[in-house]
Enzyme design. Structure first.
Site, PDB file in Angstrom:
ATOM      1  N   ARG A  95      51.927  53.172  27.098  1.00 33.78           N
ATOM      2  CA  ARG A  95      50.532  53.605  27.270  1.00 33.78           C
ATOM      3  C   ARG A  95      50.423  54.697  28.349  1.00 33.78           C
ATOM      4  NH1 ARG A  95      45.988  49.124  28.987  1.00 33.78           N
ATOM      5  NH2 ARG A  95      44.154  50.465  29.073  1.00 33.78           N
ATOM      6  N   ASN A 101      48.881  45.169  39.401  1.00 31.27           N
ATOM      7  CA  ASN A 101      48.898  44.641  38.030  1.00 31.27           C
ATOM      8  C   ASN A 101      49.294  45.670  36.966  1.00 31.27           C
ATOM      9  OD1 ASN A 101      46.445  45.967  38.249  1.00 31.27           O
ATOM     10  ND2 ASN A 101      45.313  44.483  37.048  1.00 31.27           N
ATOM     11  N   TYR A 102      49.006  46.945  37.259  1.00 32.88           N
ATOM     12  CA  TYR A 102      49.491  48.026  36.390  1.00 32.88           C
ATOM     13  C   TYR A 102      50.030  49.111  37.319  1.00 32.88           C
ATOM     14  CZ  TYR A 102      46.875  46.235  32.292  1.00 32.88           C
ATOM     15  OH  TYR A 102      46.389  45.485  31.244  1.00 32.88           O
ATOM     16  N   LYS A 118      49.790  56.275  47.053  1.00 32.68           N
ATOM     17  CA  LYS A 118      50.140  55.044  47.782  1.00 32.68           C
ATOM     18  C   LYS A 118      50.285  53.935  46.740  1.00 32.68           C
ATOM     19  CE  LYS A 118      49.765  51.382  50.608  1.00 32.68           C
ATOM     20  NZ  LYS A 118      50.214  50.421  49.569  1.00 32.68           N
ATOM     21  N   THR A 155      52.340  47.338  47.350  1.00 31.18           N
ATOM     22  CA  THR A 155      53.632  46.849  47.857  1.00 31.18           C
ATOM     23  C   THR A 155      54.375  46.167  46.713  1.00 31.18           C
ATOM     24  OG1 THR A 155      52.776  46.654  50.065  1.00 31.18           O
ATOM     25  CG2 THR A 155      54.728  45.340  49.563  1.00 31.18           C
ATOM     26  N   GLU A 200      37.922  51.477  40.624  1.00 37.02           N
ATOM     27  CA  GLU A 200      37.789  50.380  39.671  1.00 37.02           C
ATOM     28  C   GLU A 200      38.144  49.117  40.424  1.00 37.02           C
ATOM     29  OE1 GLU A 200      40.776  49.992  36.681  1.00 37.02           O
ATOM     30  OE2 GLU A 200      39.966  48.042  36.166  1.00 37.02           O
ATOM     31  N   ARG A 230      43.999  40.801  35.165  1.00 36.64           N
ATOM     32  CA  ARG A 230      43.449  42.087  34.736  1.00 36.64           C
ATOM     33  C   ARG A 230      42.012  42.154  35.233  1.00 36.64           C
ATOM     34  NH1 ARG A 230      42.625  41.074  29.527  1.00 36.64           N
ATOM     35  NH2 ARG A 230      42.191  43.242  29.023  1.00 36.64           N
ATOM     36  N   CYS A 231      41.620  43.326  35.712  1.00 34.35           N
ATOM     37  CA  CYS A 231      40.220  43.479  36.167  1.00 34.35           C
ATOM     38  C   CYS A 231      39.292  43.162  35.012  1.00 34.35           C
ATOM     39  CB  CYS A 231      39.941  44.903  36.621  1.00 34.35           C
ATOM     40  SG  CYS A 231      41.146  45.539  37.743  1.00 34.35           S
ATOM     41  N   THR A 232      39.770  43.387  33.792  1.00 36.21           N
ATOM     42  CA  THR A 232      38.937  43.200  32.609  1.00 36.21           C
ATOM     43  C   THR A 232      39.089  41.798  31.995  1.00 36.21           C
ATOM     44  OG1 THR A 232      40.728  44.311  31.477  1.00 36.21           O
ATOM     45  CG2 THR A 232      38.769  45.617  31.879  1.00 36.21           C
TER      46      THR A 232
HETATM   47  O1  G3P Z   1      42.989  45.482  35.815  1.00 39.96           O
HETATM   48  C1  G3P Z   1      42.993  46.813  35.566  1.00 39.96           C
HETATM   49  C2  G3P Z   1      42.232  47.229  34.342  1.00 39.96           C
HETATM   50  O2  G3P Z   1      42.254  48.608  34.263  1.00 39.96           O
HETATM   51  C3  G3P Z   1      42.603  46.498  33.093  1.00 39.96           C
HETATM   52  O3  G3P Z   1      42.973  47.259  32.024  1.00 39.96           O
HETATM   53  O4  G3P Z   1      43.866  47.582  29.803  1.00 39.96           O
HETATM   54  O5  G3P Z   1      44.026  45.335  30.831  1.00 39.96           O
HETATM   55  O6  G3P Z   1      41.832  46.213  30.082  1.00 39.96           O
HETATM   56  P1  G3P Z   1      43.197  46.561  30.596  1.00 39.96           P
END
Ligand code: G3P
Length: 494
Positions: free
Chosen positions: A118, A169-170, A192, A195, A265, A298-300
């Protein structure tokens, strides 16, 4: 080949100590300090990252600011060419980077591979789209009282030096999604990495460098966020901050970077609202996928489900059944494991466990899961949850889905809108018209009708409201955010 390509980014010991990139060279920090990166899979040490000093940040910033005008003056087609080459290198090292990601952040191999692929696709898309971003010309006589005596030539120009801060996470994709548009719009980038994820991050920085990003245009500084983060974001030569991470950190950064453009985000704690007419198996499947893929980190991710008591009863049975079919917690290196490996560290897992226990003590019931072993947290479904319980009120980055029963759907809207988070929400209904009407009442960045929250496809606008973000991402939107308008008005002497 990877050994040669990435040779200079670390010493050759096992585990390696990685250098930082000062804009010209990969070097150890004069601090003599490093930070350890241990795999969430088994706690084994996989490397060390430099902890850079504030003097080193100053030097990197000076170099970035000094070399930025020349980069912005570089013909766009040359920047585009470099970006496509970098995308090709990412693809070329797919297998190598996938293994790195699995070990460093505990993603399953499928998830890691899809992150790498991706990222390459995204970089190519950014490069293509950048070529259609252009300025415009506006005449003055549109506005009452003006004749044709003025013309505004409106250019798009860079912000200067963009500080790009990526999350664990990504660590590759959410670095690429900032670095690529920033560079294409003529900004220099001080990157940056997180870690945990920093080892993957330094590899990505080397790819940009090898693809031909000139000296000073990209640099990569490492160290604990709490040690160097404030200094970086508040730096007078930082022209913009692009950040993905927790809402609390986002709020803190915003306070430390006054008057700088921000593209953030942050946390989501996203709800799924299931209306009584929904296709319940579709809703259940999307909830399982939305709540548990990549262990809910995931934020989503879906964090809570709203519905009437009867709807939730039907859904609970289906979700628990599908969870058993679709999700299997385990070592992410094993093909048996589905969706849920470890969370990022045992400390984080402990923290989430504490939120679960506190919520249970306050009346929530465990339908399934709830137990922890080190960094591994069982996929957990809680019922009888109320919005004020920590599993919903706090940002919780783990495999936990909470069911909240509502008296009616006005209450559901009230709960979603009262949350301090507002990234995405899902609405499940067989009637898309009803979904549309419902969606318009939710104060979140985006609403998904009959699907779980997600950022992609990556050219869609992606944004959070309230504590979930500032600005809009998505290919064209990120390119616009990574640049500003510069109107130059030609006044014709009358
Ligand atoms: O947590 C980061 C966010 O951008 C999630 O992306 O592709 O998992 O919906 P995705």
């Amino acid at each position: 080949m990877p050994a040669e390509f990435f040779a200079e980014i670390s010493d050759q010991k096992t585990p390696p100590t990685y250098n930082y990139f000062n804009g010209s060279q990969w070097v150890p920090s004069s601090s003599g300090k490093t930070t350890q990166v241990a795999s969430p899979i088994d706690g084994s040490v996989i490397g060390f990252l430099q902890v850079v000093t504030t003097a080193e940040i100053d030097a990197v910033m000076d170099k970035a600011a000094a070399s930025q005008p020349a980069w912005e003056a570089t013909p766009l087609h040359q920047r585009v060419k470099i970006m496509h080459l970098a995308a090709d290198w990412v693809r070329h090292f797919e297998e190598y980077l996938t293994t790195l990601l699995v070990n460093e952040v505990g993603k399953t191999a499928d998830d890691a591979k899809s992150e790498i692929k991706r990222t390459a696709d995204l970089m190519d898309y950014f490069a293509d789209e950048a070529q259609s971003i252009h300025g415009e010309e506006i005449d003055s006589d549109n506005f009452p009282g003006y004749d044709k005596g003025r013309i505004a030539l409106i250019e798009r120009v860079a912000h200067g030096v963009v500080v790009a801060i990526a999350p664990f996470n990504y660590p590759v994709n959410l670095a690429g999604s900032k670095i690529a548009p920033a560079l294409l719009m003529g900004n220099n980038v001080v990157f940056k990495p997180p870690t945990q994820g920093g080892i993957s991050g330094v590899h990505l920085a080397q790819i940009f460098r090898k693809a031909g990003v000139p000296e000073g245009v990209i640099s990569c500084v490492t160290g604990k966020g709490e040690e160097i983060g404030d200094y970086l974001v508040g730096h007078p030569k930082a022209g913009m901050i692009a950040f993905t991470g927790s809402s609390d950190t986002g709020v803190a950064i915003a306070g430390k970077a006054p008057m700088k453009p921000l593209l953030f985000e942050c946390g989501g704690n996203n709800p799924a609202v299931v209306l009584p007419d929904a296709d319940m198996s579709l809703a259940a499947r999307e909830i399982v996928k939305g709540a548990f893929s990549y262990a809910g980190q995931r934020c989503t991710a879906i964090k809570y489900v709203l519905g009437t008591r009867e709807t939730l009863e039907t859904l609970e049975t289906l979700v628990v059944k599908m969870l058993a079919e679709l999700v299997k917690m385990g070592d992410p290196r094993s093909p048996e494991t589905k969706m849920v490996g470890p969370v990022i560290s045992a400390e984080v897992a402990e923290h989430i466990e504490k939120f679960i226990n506190e919520s249970v003590a306050a009346g929530a019931k465990v339908a399934v899961g709830g137990k922890r072993n080190g960094a591994y947290l069982e996929p957990t479904v809680l019922t009888s949850v109320r919005p004020e319980m920590p599993v919903v009120a706090q940002e919780i980055f783990g495999p936990v889905a909470s069911f909240i029963a509502v008296a009616d759907y006005t209450e559901a809207i009230r709960i979603v809108n009262a949350s301090r988070f507002g990234l995405q929400a899902s609405v499940f209904t067989k009637d898309e018209g009803t979904g549309l009407v419902f969606a318009k009442q939710l104060n979140v960045g985006s609403v998904q009708i009959n699907g779980s929250p997600q950022r992609g496809p990556d050219h869609f606008p992606f944004l959070g409201v309230k504590h979930s973000g500032i600005g809009v991402q998505g290919v064209r939107y990120s390119l616009e955010a990574m640049s500003r308008l510069r109107p130059i008005v030609i006044n014709k002497p009358q």
